[in-house]
Motif scaffolding. Structure first.
Motif, PDB file in Angstrom:
ATOM      1  N   CYS A 152      -9.172 -13.522   5.292  1.00  0.00           N
ATOM      2  CA  CYS A 152      -8.106 -12.664   4.769  1.00  0.00           C
ATOM      3  C   CYS A 152      -8.671 -11.749   3.683  1.00  0.00           C
ATOM      4  O   CYS A 152      -9.446 -12.194   2.834  1.00  0.00           O
ATOM      5  CB  CYS A 152      -6.984 -13.508   4.171  1.00  0.00           C
ATOM      6  SG  CYS A 152      -6.107 -14.523   5.364  1.00  0.00           S
ATOM      7  N   ILE A 153      -8.251 -10.492   3.739  1.00  0.00           N
ATOM      8  CA  ILE A 153      -8.658  -9.500   2.741  1.00  0.00           C
ATOM      9  C   ILE A 153      -7.440  -8.661   2.345  1.00  0.00           C
ATOM     10  O   ILE A 153      -6.506  -8.529   3.124  1.00  0.00           O
ATOM     11  CB  ILE A 153      -9.773  -8.570   3.272  1.00  0.00           C
ATOM     12  CG1 ILE A 153      -9.289  -7.774   4.494  1.00  0.00           C
ATOM     13  CG2 ILE A 153     -11.050  -9.352   3.573  1.00  0.00           C
ATOM     14  CD1 ILE A 153     -10.216  -6.644   4.931  1.00  0.00           C
ATOM     15  N   PRO A 154      -7.465  -8.059   1.155  1.00  0.00           N
ATOM     16  CA  PRO A 154      -6.400  -7.124   0.787  1.00  0.00           C
ATOM     17  C   PRO A 154      -6.676  -5.739   1.390  1.00  0.00           C
ATOM     18  O   PRO A 154      -7.779  -5.445   1.847  1.00  0.00           O
ATOM     19  CB  PRO A 154      -6.473  -7.087  -0.735  1.00  0.00           C
ATOM     20  CG  PRO A 154      -7.893  -7.414  -1.048  1.00  0.00           C
ATOM     21  CD  PRO A 154      -8.368  -8.346   0.037  1.00  0.00           C
ATOM     22  N   VAL A 163      -5.431   5.395   8.566  1.00  0.00           N
ATOM     23  CA  VAL A 163      -4.789   4.150   9.005  1.00  0.00           C
ATOM     24  C   VAL A 163      -4.107   4.376  10.350  1.00  0.00           C
ATOM     25  O   VAL A 163      -4.228   3.558  11.269  1.00  0.00           O
ATOM     26  CB  VAL A 163      -3.786   3.624   7.951  1.00  0.00           C
ATOM     27  CG1 VAL A 163      -3.018   2.415   8.487  1.00  0.00           C
ATOM     28  CG2 VAL A 163      -4.493   3.260   6.652  1.00  0.00           C
ATOM     29  N   GLY A 164      -3.417   5.504  10.489  1.00  0.00           N
ATOM     30  CA  GLY A 164      -2.765   5.837  11.755  1.00  0.00           C
ATOM     31  C   GLY A 164      -3.765   5.946  12.897  1.00  0.00           C
ATOM     32  O   GLY A 164      -3.515   5.444  14.002  1.00  0.00           O
ATOM     33  N   ALA A 215       0.830  -1.212   0.000  1.00  0.00           N
ATOM     34  CA  ALA A 215       0.000   0.000   0.000  1.00  0.00           C
ATOM     35  C   ALA A 215       0.858   1.253   0.000  1.00  0.00           C
ATOM     36  O   ALA A 215       0.631   2.175  -0.785  1.00  0.00           O
ATOM     37  CB  ALA A 215      -0.942  -0.015   1.209  1.00  0.00           C
ATOM     38  N   TRP A 216       1.847   1.316   0.888  1.00  0.00           N
ATOM     39  CA  TRP A 216       2.689   2.504   1.047  1.00  0.00           C
ATOM     40  C   TRP A 216       3.542   2.764  -0.195  1.00  0.00           C
ATOM     41  O   TRP A 216       3.636   3.889  -0.672  1.00  0.00           O
ATOM     42  CB  TRP A 216       3.571   2.321   2.279  1.00  0.00           C
ATOM     43  CG  TRP A 216       4.419   3.501   2.647  1.00  0.00           C
ATOM     44  CD1 TRP A 216       5.627   3.865   2.115  1.00  0.00           C
ATOM     45  CD2 TRP A 216       4.138   4.477   3.661  1.00  0.00           C
ATOM     46  NE1 TRP A 216       6.111   4.992   2.719  1.00  0.00           N
ATOM     47  CE2 TRP A 216       5.218   5.390   3.683  1.00  0.00           C
ATOM     48  CE3 TRP A 216       3.090   4.657   4.549  1.00  0.00           C
ATOM     49  CZ2 TRP A 216       5.268   6.466   4.553  1.00  0.00           C
ATOM     50  CZ3 TRP A 216       3.148   5.733   5.434  1.00  0.00           C
ATOM     51  CH2 TRP A 216       4.225   6.616   5.421  1.00  0.00           C
ATOM     52  N   ILE A 228     -10.236  -0.657   3.290  1.00  0.00           N
ATOM     53  CA  ILE A 228     -10.725   0.702   3.050  1.00  0.00           C
ATOM     54  C   ILE A 228     -12.233   0.669   2.782  1.00  0.00           C
ATOM     55  O   ILE A 228     -12.992   1.444   3.348  1.00  0.00           O
ATOM     56  CB  ILE A 228      -9.975   1.352   1.861  1.00  0.00           C
ATOM     57  CG1 ILE A 228      -8.490   1.526   2.196  1.00  0.00           C
ATOM     58  CG2 ILE A 228     -10.610   2.683   1.471  1.00  0.00           C
ATOM     59  CD1 ILE A 228      -7.637   1.898   0.999  1.00  0.00           C
ATOM     60  N   GLU A 229     -12.644  -0.269   1.944  1.00  0.00           N
ATOM     61  CA  GLU A 229     -14.066  -0.405   1.602  1.00  0.00           C
ATOM     62  C   GLU A 229     -14.895  -0.796   2.824  1.00  0.00           C
ATOM     63  O   GLU A 229     -15.947  -0.209   3.093  1.00  0.00           O
ATOM     64  CB  GLU A 229     -14.209  -1.470   0.513  1.00  0.00           C
ATOM     65  CG  GLU A 229     -15.615  -1.697   0.044  1.00  0.00           C
ATOM     66  CD  GLU A 229     -15.686  -2.823  -0.967  1.00  0.00           C
ATOM     67  OE1 GLU A 229     -16.662  -3.603  -0.900  1.00  0.00           O
ATOM     68  OE2 GLU A 229     -14.778  -2.947  -1.828  1.00  0.00           O
ATOM     69  N   MET A 230     -14.437  -1.779   3.591  1.00  0.00           N
ATOM     70  CA  MET A 230     -15.194  -2.259   4.754  1.00  0.00           C
ATOM     71  C   MET A 230     -15.337  -1.184   5.824  1.00  0.00           C
ATOM     72  O   MET A 230     -16.349  -1.119   6.514  1.00  0.00           O
ATOM     73  CB  MET A 230     -14.527  -3.505   5.339  1.00  0.00           C
ATOM     74  CG  MET A 230     -14.719  -4.740   4.467  1.00  0.00           C
ATOM     75  SD  MET A 230     -13.822  -6.197   5.059  1.00  0.00           S
ATOM     76  CE  MET A 230     -14.734  -6.552   6.564  1.00  0.00           C
TER      77      MET A 230
END
Length: 158
Positions: free
Chosen positions: A144-146, A34-35, A17-18, A151-153
């Motif tokens: 497990c999810i990406p 996220v932080g 992601a980063w 972000i979506e959830m």
């Protein structure tokens, strides 16, 4: 350990992601969210994920260290799960790599905390070399999810 974590994030998601999909120079507000999720205990990772991030001393590592409390030590019960994972799925680690590998720790922590693993690893059931988190996680009934699905959830909008 935070009281109600929802996600247990793997090293692959932080790095992918980063570095590849959501650069903080472009997606600054995403990394702020996220932080916040790390600080609130919504996202956790085992300490071994931070150890893996330390192998690349860069801006991601500096950012992760700002949220060090979210990188937790495995307590007794998750250590028992870790032992079971290593006994039943020894190919979860690559024996040719000397450093600590976080994958079994991620699965053990997620199982213990009943959280969803966030990983960019894809299933590779027939792999002769190394098992992947989704394959071993499935055996422990851990979803497990990406990162994009996280972000979506969470319903994060930018």
């Amino acid at each position: 350990m935070p009281p109600n974590p929802k996600y247990c994030m793997d090293t692959s998601s932080y790095i992918t992601a980063w570095c590849h999909h959501y650069s903080p120079t472009i997606f600054e507000s995403l990394w702020k969210k996220v932080g916040e999720a790390l600080n609130q205990g919504i996202i956790i990772s085992p300490r071994e994920v931070l150890d893996e991030l330390e192998r690349g001393s860069d801006d991601l590592l500096k950012w992760a260290k700002l949220h060090k409390a979210a990188f937790v030590e495995l307590e007794e019960k998750p250590q028992e799960i870790l032992s079971d994972i290593m006994r039943s799925h020894p190919k979860i680690i690559d024996l040719n790599i000397a450093e600590i590998q976080a994958d079994p720790y991620v699965i053990a922590l997620a199982k213990h905390t009943n959280t969803i693993i966030v990983t960019e690893e894809k299933s590779a059931v027939d792999s002769k070399k190394k098992l992947k988190i989704p394959d071993v996680g499935k055996n422990y009934k851990v979803k497990c999810i990406p990162f994009g699905k996280l972000i979506e959830m969470e319903g994060w909008k930018f």
